[in-house]
Scaffold this active site. Structure first.
Site, mmCIF file in Angstrom:
data_model
loop_
_atom_site.group_PDB
_atom_site.id
_atom_site.type_symbol
_atom_site.label_atom_id
_atom_site.label_comp_id
_atom_site.label_asym_id
_atom_site.label_seq_id
_atom_site.Cartn_x
_atom_site.Cartn_y
_atom_site.Cartn_z
ATOM 1 N N LYS A 92 0.808 -1.222 0.000
ATOM 2 C CA LYS A 92 0.000 0.000 0.000
ATOM 3 C C LYS A 92 0.843 1.275 0.000
ATOM 4 C CE LYS A 92 -4.218 -1.688 0.025
ATOM 5 N NZ LYS A 92 -5.063 -1.498 -1.167
ATOM 6 N N GLU A 114 -9.733 6.054 2.959
ATOM 7 C CA GLU A 114 -10.636 5.027 3.453
ATOM 8 C C GLU A 114 -9.777 3.806 3.755
ATOM 9 O OE1 GLU A 114 -9.920 5.410 0.336
ATOM 10 O OE2 GLU A 114 -9.424 3.346 -0.202
ATOM 11 N N SER A 381 1.747 -9.680 -1.014
ATOM 12 C CA SER A 381 1.495 -8.242 -0.928
ATOM 13 C C SER A 381 1.589 -7.662 0.469
ATOM 14 C CB SER A 381 0.121 -7.927 -1.528
ATOM 15 O OG SER A 381 -0.871 -8.628 -0.826
#
Lengths: 399, 266
Positions: A92, A114, A381
């Protein structure tokens, strides 16, 4: 052969994508598009981004050959792109660093985000602290209960976490609330969307920032194996880590793309988040894409063991890649993902996030049917620290 | 002439401004919607905006979000809403009804079916919050062909160049969102509204309605001095929410009468 060049100027990937927002946001999105257009090819911006990715995020992330896991399956070699080793523990941050640098250049002192599992919220709070910006994170109150550690991390980093009580009280509702905030504070606020979802230019911009994953992989694969992988496998919620890995390979037709969705308790139970596998096209959160919806067009609640995949939409570029046949989308269940989670812990000493455990679980399914000379590159990830409570609870253990 | 155009031209002759209340279809329950619509008309409404509830109402504040949730509990969808409009039309052929909502229920039904049912049931206008002109040129043309007015939003952030484009595609009236925010917010700035309306009027002859943030009779009166129509949504929905079932009609009527008086008194 024509090179892939989507989205078009109006943000469409075929019939998908676009700008489906209320009038008040049109101007803000125009501004963002212009700013991004200006900086995406600006050497100074790119140099600063590269510096931050190297020295702050810790890139490049390595590719690791999971030999013990591969020999357990007895087929294709399983390689892991270690996004879990990034600062904050997931892919991220590749995107939040990029968007924060853009926000600074656009003179926006306040950022909002969010979050579902909390990983994007943490990554946004992290860069806000790093660059001295005010940060507000919207998070469904159900997710706040499931991910209390990440809530505390965001607060430590100086962000305000606003619980969202509307609708299903999860990621989709957090996105609605962030949009409402943005409409209200559009002059001083930059909305850092965490996935390749939302109105144009977000799906394109987030893809570009995440593409560092695939670009590095292309170089690393050549160095390590002298060739590119036979298939790329990544989990898909909104789909940012998958696009980040896939996109640089998009014109390499002999590299298969496999996106793995959350099959939850099984497709037949209806309790899942396999949007591309069983959803229908519609409009939500600013773009046209596949959605989990009922026959009246109301958005349905989804289920997944992993909060990060628990989303009823998916990035519009994935919708396009599905329809065009360039990528395949499959699903694995909660149980299969958990099995893969434990396998990676035991055999490789790596605790994966439950999201990417879905990608591992699908690799476990197809690897045995493939020759030992085949290479499967799985995007790992994120790391699993945030999932300790979830996994422990399933084993009846309370901390 | 469309029912909406006829309504505005009639009001203009009387030198009056339009009052446009908004309610959510199916709130508090579908069986009350037609009665509430008639009550709105009897209390002075000129046009009714009928909200089509959606699970993810991104542009709405908490009041209209809750009303959508109440309506959706009864499983209401577009087809049932068209039936309600048809029922309303049996005894009211004059008051225009504008459907206001979000794209996805329309996408799920399909454009063709949506427009057919809208025309047959007696819908006069359609306003879809997340279909900006860029994404709905085709739908707007279809609507017009079927004598339904496509209504678009303009906002404080709409640039001058864009006002013309949006107004060009609009029929019936344009809806000026008076503030940066969601429905039901509390900070409408009259002098900003006045300035923006001047700009809008230099680009279109269509009537201009103003909504978002009209919370009381006093604001309604002030807005009526500037605009051709005053849209009141959250304040009316609040009345529905806070009334016992048997008092919904009387309390909504009282509120609409008060608003009517205020905008007529100039």
């Amino acid at each position: 052969m024509k090179m892939y060049d989507l989205p078009d100027d109006s943000g469409h990937f075929g019939i998908y994508g676009g700008v489906f927002v209320a009038e008040t946001l049109i101007h803000a999105l125009d501004e963002l598009r212009q700013a991004y257009q200006r900086y995406r090819n600006d050497p100074e911006f790119q140099a600063e981004l590269a510096y931050e990715l190297k020295h702050y995020v810790g890139r490049p992330s390595p590719i690791y050959h999971a030999k013990r896991l591969s020999s357990k399956f007895g087929g294709a070699q399983i390689l892991l792109k270690r996004e879990d080793l990034n600062h904050t523990g997931a892919h991220k941050i590749n995107n939040t660093v990029g968007q924060a640098l853009l926000a600074r250049r656009m003179g926006k002192p306040r950022v909002i985000a969010e979050t579902g599992a909390g990983m994007h919220g943490v990554a946004a709070a992290t860069v806000a602290a790093r660059y001295g910006m005010e940060c507000v994170v919207y998070m469904g109150s159900e997710d706040i209960k499931r991910q209390s550690t990440n809530v505390y991390r965001m607060k430590l980093l100086g962000a305000s976490v606003v619980p969202v009580e509307s609708g299903s009280k999860t990621l989709k509702d957090a996105l609605n609330e962030a949009m409402r905030d943005w409409v209200t504070h559009v002059e001083n606020t930059f909305y850092i969307i965490g996935s390749v979802a939302g109105p144009h230019p977000y799906p394109m911009m987030v893809r570009d920032f995440q593409s560092v994953i695939g670009r590095e992989a292309k170089t690393q694969m050549l160095e390590m194996f002298g060739r590119q992988p036979d298939a790329l496998i990544a989990c898909v919620g909104g789909g940012s880590n998958a696009i980040g890995l896939f996109y640089p390979y998009i014109d390499d037709q002999n590299v298969r793309f496999i996106g793995v969705e959350a099959g939850g308790m099984g497709i037949a139970t209806g309790k899942h988040a396999a949007t591309l596998c069983v959803g229908k096209p519609g409009v939500l959160h600013g773009s046209r894409t596949y959605l989990m919806q009922d026959e009246k067009g109301q958005i349905q609640e989804t289920h997944s063991i992993s909060a990060g995949l628990d989303y009823p939409g998916v990035g519009p570029e994935h919708a396009w890649l599905k329809d065009s046949g360039r990528a395949e989308y499959v699903s694995v269940t909660d149980d299969e993902a958990l099995q893969a989670f434990h396998d990676l812990c035991h055999l490789e000493g790596i605790i994966p996030a439950l999201e990417c455990a879905h990608a591992l679980a699908y690799a476990a399914k197809i690897a045995p049917q493939m020759g030992k000379d085949k290479l499967l590159l799985v995007n790992l990830s994120g790391r699993g620290d945030k999932d300790m409570n979830t996994v422990a609870n399933l084993s009846g253990i309370k901390f | 002439m469309s029912r909406i155009a006829a309504t505005f031209s009639h009001l203009q002759q009387q030198r009056k401004k339009a009052l446009i209340p908004f309610i959510t279809a199916g709130d508090p329950e579908p069986s009350m919607t037609v009665e509430i619509m008639h009550a709105l008309c009897n209390s002075g409404a000129d046009i009714i905006e009928l909200g089509v509830p959606f699970s993810d109402p991104m542009a709405d504040g908490p009041t209209i979000q809750r009303s959508s949730e109440r309506a959706l509990k009864h499983g209401i969808g577009l087809k049932q809403i068209f039936e309600l409009v048809a029922e309303f039309r049996k005894s009211n052929q004059n008051t225009p009804v504008v459907l206001m909502g979000y794209a996805n229920p329309i996408e799920a039904l399909g454009y063709q079916k949506f427009i057919e049912l809208a025309e047959v049931s007696g819908v006069d206008g359609v306003l879809v919050v997340d279909y900006p002109p860029e994404e709905s040129v085709e739908l707007a043309k279809h609507l017009e062909r079927h004598h339904i007015d496509p209504i678009y939003l303009l906002s404080p952030t709409t640039t001058e160049a864009r006002i013309g484009q949006v107004a060009n595609l609009s029929r019936g009236y344009v809806y000026y969102v008076s503030l940066k925010g969601v429905t039901g917010a509390k900070h409408l700035d009259l002098s900003d509204v006045e300035k923006k309306l001047l700009q809008i009027r230099s680009h279109t002859k269509l009537p201009v309605g103003v909504g978002f943030g009209v919370r009381d009779a006093q604001t309604a009166k002030a807005v009526a001095k500037l605009a051709d129509a005053v849209v009141v949504g959250s304040r009316i929905v609040e009345e529905v929410e806070n009334s016992a079932r048997q008092e919904v009609l009387s309390r909504v009527s009282a509120l609409v009468k008060e608003l009517r008086q205020a905008i007529d008194q100039r």
